[in-house]
Write a protein that holds these residues in place. Structure first.
Motif, PDB file in Angstrom:
ATOM      1  N   LYS A  10       0.912  -1.210  -0.065  1.00 22.34           N
ATOM      2  CA  LYS A  10      -0.061  -0.052   0.033  1.00 22.34           C
ATOM      3  C   LYS A  10       0.986   1.182   0.158  1.00 22.34           C
ATOM      4  N   SER A  11       0.506   2.410  -0.476  1.00 18.94           N
ATOM      5  CA  SER A  11       1.121   3.545  -0.490  1.00 18.94           C
ATOM      6  C   SER A  11       1.558   3.924   0.795  1.00 18.94           C
ATOM      7  N   ARG A  13       0.813   6.921   2.126  1.00 19.31           N
ATOM      8  CA  ARG A  13      -0.296   7.731   2.720  1.00 19.31           C
ATOM      9  C   ARG A  13      -1.510   6.781   3.235  1.00 19.31           C
ATOM     10  N   GLU A  14      -1.503   5.478   2.829  1.00 18.80           N
ATOM     11  CA  GLU A  14      -2.402   4.412   3.238  1.00 18.80           C
ATOM     12  C   GLU A  14      -1.990   3.941   4.453  1.00 18.80           C
ATOM     13  N   ALA A  17      -2.343   6.372   7.173  1.00 21.23           N
ATOM     14  CA  ALA A  17      -3.664   6.481   7.888  1.00 21.23           C
ATOM     15  C   ALA A  17      -3.962   5.548   8.717  1.00 21.23           C
ATOM     16  N   ASP A  99       4.627   1.087  -3.174  1.00 23.94           N
ATOM     17  CA  ASP A  99       4.418   0.287  -1.880  1.00 23.94           C
ATOM     18  C   ASP A  99       5.175   0.996  -0.707  1.00 23.94           C
ATOM     19  N   THR A 100       5.135   0.308   0.405  1.00 17.45           N
ATOM     20  CA  THR A 100       5.979   1.053   1.630  1.00 17.45           C
ATOM     21  C   THR A 100       6.754  -0.011   2.062  1.00 17.45           C
ATOM     22  N   CYS A 140      -3.538  -2.898   6.701  1.00 13.48           N
ATOM     23  CA  CYS A 140      -3.400  -2.006   5.516  1.00 13.48           C
ATOM     24  C   CYS A 140      -3.848  -2.621   4.105  1.00 13.48           C
ATOM     25  N   GLU A 141      -3.459  -3.608   4.015  1.00  9.67           N
ATOM     26  CA  GLU A 141      -3.837  -4.423   2.673  1.00  9.67           C
ATOM     27  C   GLU A 141      -5.291  -5.162   2.428  1.00  9.67           C
ATOM     28  N   GLY A 143      -7.865  -4.465   5.129  1.00  4.67           N
ATOM     29  CA  GLY A 143      -8.722  -4.122   5.825  1.00  4.67           C
ATOM     30  C   GLY A 143      -8.932  -4.628   7.198  1.00  4.67           C
TER      31      GLY A 143
END
Length: 157
Positions: A10-11, A13-14, A17, A99-100, A140-141, A143
């Motif tokens: 995920k980015s 940013r995500e 969050a 990705d992160t 993150c990926e 939920g």
């Protein structure tokens, strides 16, 4: 020092969050049964959340305080563990393509935890981080998190 990393698909940013939502702390932090804000606006510096740890029938509440925050990039926390002392937990988000790469660095800071810190404790922290990063990735990926409590409807008489 216990440093571990994981690529989360995920980015930044995500991922941020999730980290920036203090009520989600218990979804990814190993050993934590629940969390809720107690001071300030998470994740601003000096903001705090309380968290509950349950071991069998016993439970205790402690606090995690934000010590440094570079929004979207880095979060440094001080987790209090009662008589065991405190730990510094630094979480860094590095963009890795789309990705992160999440890097966690934790070590005892104050109290008995720092005095008793050794290779064995370091190994346990590494195992904890592996699980913690997997949980963070799942949240993150996919939920995933702790399910909301199921409330039973009363049965008609």
């Amino acid at each position: 020092m216990a440093v571990r990393h994981r690529l989360i698909r995920k980015s930044p940013r995500e991922v941020w969050a999730v980290l920036a939502d203090g009520t989600r702390y218990a979804d990814w932090v190993v050993g934590t049964a629940s969390s809720y804000p107690v001071r300030g606006q998470w994740p601003q510096v000096h903001a705090a959340i309380a968290y509950e740890v349950r071991v069998g029938f016993y439970g205790f509440t402690n606090e995690t305080v934000v010590r440094a925050c570079d929004e979207g990039r880095e979060l440094e926390l001080e987790a209090k563990a009662g008589p065991l002392g405190t730990a510094r937990i630094a979480i860094e988000l590095r963009p890795w393509g789309e990705d992160t790469l999440v890097v966690i660095d934790e070590h005892p800071l104050r109290g008995v935890g720092g005095t008793l810190h050794n290779v064995g404790v370091e190994a346990l922290i590494q195992l904890r981080h592996r699980t913690m990063l997997k949980r963070l990735a799942d949240v993150c990926e996919h939920g995933r998190g702790r399910p909301e409590p199921v409330r039973a409807e009363p049965k008609p008489a």
